[in-house]
Design an enzyme around this catalytic site. Structure first.
Site, PDB file in Angstrom:
ATOM      1  N   GLY A  44       0.819  -1.219   0.000  1.00 22.82           N
ATOM      2  CA  GLY A  44       0.000   0.000   0.000  1.00 22.82           C
ATOM      3  C   GLY A  44       0.845   1.258   0.000  1.00 22.82           C
ATOM      4  CB  CYS A  45       3.767   2.238   2.038  1.00 21.43           C
ATOM      5  SG  CYS A  45       2.887   2.039   3.600  1.00 21.43           S
ATOM      6  CB  THR A  46       5.099   0.251  -2.853  1.00 22.86           C
ATOM      7  OG1 THR A  46       6.029  -0.222  -1.868  1.00 22.86           O
ATOM      8  CG2 THR A  46       5.782   0.321  -4.207  1.00 22.86           C
ATOM      9  N   GLY A  49       3.067   6.036  -2.571  1.00 24.21           N
ATOM     10  CA  GLY A  49       4.260   6.811  -2.930  1.00 24.21           C
ATOM     11  C   GLY A  49       4.404   6.943  -4.441  1.00 24.21           C
TER      12      GLY A  49
END
Length: 157
Positions: A44-46, A49
């Protein structure tokens, strides 16, 4: 003390990628998006970002700086930034001082176990350093577009 919409965001100093120490006041005259994510190099963070990376020129056109923040160490942040070709700085907030300023550390559940972690959240600060928008409990799909539209609207006003 919690931040309120319309109030100035206290100046903070943080360790960031690119061997830099950032101060919020460094960006006076620019709008700033500060987005908090739970952990570097997770799916999710990838995705989140990458969405900010892919829209950076649009944020630039709206006079808006992007800063990503997590509790990961600086080496993990550098690796994440390099691997994903992020074109903005990531803040390593190991002592949680920036997280606490924005009140994003929440009790979370993972596999039935409770732990304290970062609630995915984004904040938009105007060119004078005032908090103008906040998004808490963010779901990644479509989020960056919402933030971009808010930044563009603010820049146009």
């Amino acid at each position: 003390m919690s931040l309120r919409i319309g109030q100035p965001v206290p100046d903070f100093t943080a360790t960031a990628t690119g061997d830099t120490t950032l101060r919020l006041s460094d960006f006076k005259g620019k709008q700033v998006v500060v987005y908090f994510y739970p952990k570097a190099s997770t799916p999710g963070c990838t995705t989140e970002g990458g969405d900010f990376r892919d829209r950076k020129s649009d944020f630039d056109a709206a006079n808006t700086v992007i800063l990503g923040v997590s509790r990961d160490g600086i080496r993990a942040q550098e690796n994440f930034k390099t691997k994903q070709s992020f074109n903005f700085e990531l803040i390593s907030d190991k002592d949680e001082s920036v997280c606490q300023l924005f009140d994003v550390i929440k009790l979370k559940k993972l596999y039935g176990k409770e732990h304290l972690g970062i609630e995915r959240s984004t904040f938009l600060i105007d060119a004078d350093g005032n908090l103008v928008r906040e998004w808490r409990g963010v779901k990644v799909p479509g989020h960056v577009q919402d933030v971009l539209e808010a930044a563009q609207e603010l820049h146009a006003s």
